[in-house]
Design a protein around this motif. Structure first.
Motif, PDB file in Angstrom:
ATOM      1  N   GLN A   1       0.841  -1.197   0.000  1.00 30.32           N
ATOM      2  CA  GLN A   1       0.000   0.000   0.000  1.00 30.32           C
ATOM      3  C   GLN A   1       0.878   1.250   0.000  1.00 30.32           C
ATOM      4  O   GLN A   1       1.868   1.338   0.724  1.00 30.32           O
ATOM      5  N   ASP A   2       0.494   2.253  -0.832  1.00 30.86           N
ATOM      6  CA  ASP A   2       1.253   3.499  -0.878  1.00 30.86           C
ATOM      7  C   ASP A   2       0.620   4.553   0.029  1.00 30.86           C
ATOM      8  O   ASP A   2      -0.441   4.309   0.632  1.00 30.86           O
ATOM      9  N   PRO A   3       1.229   5.727   0.164  1.00 29.22           N
ATOM     10  CA  PRO A   3       0.690   6.755   1.064  1.00 29.22           C
ATOM     11  C   PRO A   3      -0.694   7.260   0.682  1.00 29.22           C
ATOM     12  O   PRO A   3      -1.420   7.794   1.538  1.00 29.22           O
ATOM     13  N   ALA A   4      -1.089   7.101  -0.587  1.00 25.63           N
ATOM     14  CA  ALA A   4      -2.402   7.563  -1.040  1.00 25.63           C
ATOM     15  C   ALA A   4      -3.488   6.532  -0.790  1.00 25.63           C
ATOM     16  O   ALA A   4      -4.664   6.779  -1.074  1.00 25.63           O
ATOM     17  N   GLY A   5      -3.119   5.350  -0.284  1.00 22.96           N
ATOM     18  CA  GLY A   5      -4.095   4.301  -0.018  1.00 22.96           C
ATOM     19  C   GLY A   5      -4.237   3.289  -1.137  1.00 22.96           C
ATOM     20  O   GLY A   5      -4.994   2.330  -1.014  1.00 22.96           O
ATOM     21  N   ASN A   6      -3.505   3.464  -2.251  1.00 22.53           N
ATOM     22  CA  ASN A   6      -3.537   2.486  -3.343  1.00 22.53           C
ATOM     23  C   ASN A   6      -2.856   1.203  -2.896  1.00 22.53           C
ATOM     24  O   ASN A   6      -1.826   1.248  -2.211  1.00 22.53           O
ATOM     25  N   ILE A   7      -3.410   0.068  -3.292  1.00 24.97           N
ATOM     26  CA  ILE A   7      -2.829  -1.217  -2.933  1.00 24.97           C
ATOM     27  C   ILE A   7      -2.625  -2.066  -4.192  1.00 24.97           C
ATOM     28  O   ILE A   7      -3.567  -2.283  -4.963  1.00 24.97           O
ATOM     29  N   ALA A   8      -1.387  -2.535  -4.386  1.00 25.59           N
ATOM     30  CA  ALA A   8      -1.088  -3.459  -5.482  1.00 25.59           C
ATOM     31  C   ALA A   8      -1.157  -4.876  -4.942  1.00 25.59           C
ATOM     32  O   ALA A   8      -0.546  -5.194  -3.920  1.00 25.59           O
ATOM     33  N   TRP A   9      -1.918  -5.740  -5.636  1.00 20.08           N
ATOM     34  CA  TRP A   9      -2.052  -7.140  -5.257  1.00 20.08           C
ATOM     35  C   TRP A   9      -2.576  -7.895  -6.468  1.00 20.08           C
ATOM     36  O   TRP A   9      -2.706  -7.328  -7.557  1.00 20.08           O
ATOM     37  N   TYR A  10      -2.867  -9.192  -6.340  1.00 20.77           N
ATOM     38  CA  TYR A  10      -3.174  -9.991  -7.530  1.00 20.77           C
ATOM     39  C   TYR A  10      -4.461  -9.594  -8.233  1.00 20.77           C
ATOM     40  O   TYR A  10      -4.643  -9.877  -9.413  1.00 20.77           O
ATOM     41  N   ARG A  11      -5.404  -8.930  -7.555  1.00 17.85           N
ATOM     42  CA  ARG A  11      -6.628  -8.467  -8.200  1.00 17.85           C
ATOM     43  C   ARG A  11      -6.512  -7.042  -8.743  1.00 17.85           C
ATOM     44  O   ARG A  11      -7.395  -6.564  -9.427  1.00 17.85           O
ATOM     45  N   HIS A  12      -5.437  -6.366  -8.390  1.00 18.26           N
ATOM     46  CA  HIS A  12      -5.252  -4.972  -8.803  1.00 18.26           C
ATOM     47  C   HIS A  12      -3.751  -4.750  -8.988  1.00 18.26           C
ATOM     48  O   HIS A  12      -3.093  -4.170  -8.142  1.00 18.26           O
ATOM     49  N   ARG A  13      -3.230  -5.226 -10.111  1.00 15.54           N
ATOM     50  CA  ARG A  13      -1.787  -5.311 -10.308  1.00 15.54           C
ATOM     51  C   ARG A  13      -1.121  -3.963 -10.526  1.00 15.54           C
ATOM     52  O   ARG A  13       0.087  -3.827 -10.329  1.00 15.54           O
ATOM     53  N   GLU A  14      -1.884  -2.957 -10.935  1.00 18.58           N
ATOM     54  CA  GLU A  14      -1.348  -1.610 -11.089  1.00 18.58           C
ATOM     55  C   GLU A  14      -2.179  -0.654 -10.258  1.00 18.58           C
ATOM     56  O   GLU A  14      -3.393  -0.540 -10.458  1.00 18.58           O
ATOM     57  N   ALA A  15      -1.527   0.035  -9.319  1.00 16.68           N
ATOM     58  CA  ALA A  15      -2.228   0.954  -8.417  1.00 16.68           C
ATOM     59  C   ALA A  15      -1.318   2.135  -8.138  1.00 16.68           C
ATOM     60  O   ALA A  15      -0.318   1.990  -7.431  1.00 16.68           O
ATOM     61  N   GLY A  16      -1.653   3.297  -8.689  1.00 13.92           N
ATOM     62  CA  GLY A  16      -0.767   4.441  -8.550  1.00 13.92           C
ATOM     63  C   GLY A  16       0.579   4.142  -9.181  1.00 13.92           C
ATOM     64  O   GLY A  16       0.653   3.703 -10.325  1.00 13.92           O
ATOM     65  N   PHE A  17       1.666   4.352  -8.429  1.00 18.91           N
ATOM     66  CA  PHE A  17       3.012   4.030  -8.915  1.00 18.91           C
ATOM     67  C   PHE A  17       3.396   2.580  -8.627  1.00 18.91           C
ATOM     68  O   PHE A  17       4.518   2.166  -8.930  1.00 18.91           O
ATOM     69  N   LEU A  18       2.492   1.808  -8.031  1.00 21.51           N
ATOM     70  CA  LEU A  18       2.787   0.422  -7.657  1.00 21.51           C
ATOM     71  C   LEU A  18       2.414  -0.535  -8.785  1.00 21.51           C
ATOM     72  O   LEU A  18       1.354  -0.394  -9.409  1.00 21.51           O
TER      73      LEU A  18
END
Length: 223
Positions: free
Chosen positions: A73-90
């Motif tokens: 999880q990044d500071p903006a609350g985005n979370i990269a994981w197998y259901r959401h492989r791209e999240a913000g800069f992650l």
């Protein structure tokens, strides 16, 4: 004489200017080659040519049948994981399902991959705290699994900011591997292991592509 009739081939007259020009061209070509070598970047220890700023890896024993998942999880609350492989800069660059469907294709044939590893890269700088969690998605063996999490800062040189082992022992077990904070320049200013559940984020909202049934509050099994 025979030579008067052109029976003997005549030698070409010596041209010193032509020879000098030819030698000069050889020297110029050699200097150009040396210039190309000087321009080419040298391979230096600790240098990584990568567009990513950080690389986070999770690994567990080769050929292990259990499925572990990496959540970042990044500071903006985005979370990269197998259901959401791209999240913000992650970006989740590699998702490993353990013994389930973990193979590579070679000449049209499936070859089982022994490597158990998940990788998330951070491709930009966002000041604030990052949380790295691991979830024991499927405990096939019913035995504890020792996993390792490593966080590396890639630019301008490779630097390990965290590297530690920990144990997960049952399906659904979630552990915070590390939390680290960046300043506006991308410098790591704090590292700790205070626990924080990211799965709770999915249970309370649909943000970050959570596969949670809003009625039963149960995670839907991945495909």
């Amino acid at each position: 004489m025979m030579d008067d009739f052109g029976l003997y081939p005549r030698e070409e007259p010596f041209d010193p200017l032509g020879v000098m020009l030819f030698k000069a061209l050889q020297v110029i070509a050699f200097l150009f080659f040396l210039a190309l070598l000087a321009i080419s970047p040298d391979a230096k220890d600790g240098k990584i040519d990568s567009k990513a700023e950080f690389m986070i890896t999770l690994d567990w024993p080769d050929n292990h049948p259990d499925d572990l998942d990496l959540f970042v999880q990044d500071p903006a609350g985005n979370i990269a994981w197998y259901r959401h492989r791209e999240a913000g800069f992650l970006t989740l660059d590699r998702d490993d399902r353990g013994g389930a469907n973990d193979f590579i294709m070679v000449a049209g044939k499936k070859i089982a991959s022994p490597i158990r590893e998940e990788i998330v890269t951070v491709r930009g700088i966002l000041a604030g705290e990052y949380t790295v969690n691991v979830s024991h998605f499927v405990a096939t063996t019913g035995e504890p699994v020792t996993a390792n999490v490593k966080v590396q800062k890639l630019n301008p040189t490779a630097q390990v900011i965290f590297d530690n082992k920990f144990t997960l022992d049952h399906t659904g077990d979630e552990k915070t591997a590390v939390r680290f904070r960046l300043d506006s320049e991308g410098k790591v200013v704090n590292v700790d292991q205070r626990p924080k559940s990211l799965l709770e984020t999915f249970r309370s909202s649909w943000r970050n592509g959570a596969d949670v049934d809003p009625k039963t509050r149960v995670r839907v099994r991945r495909e």
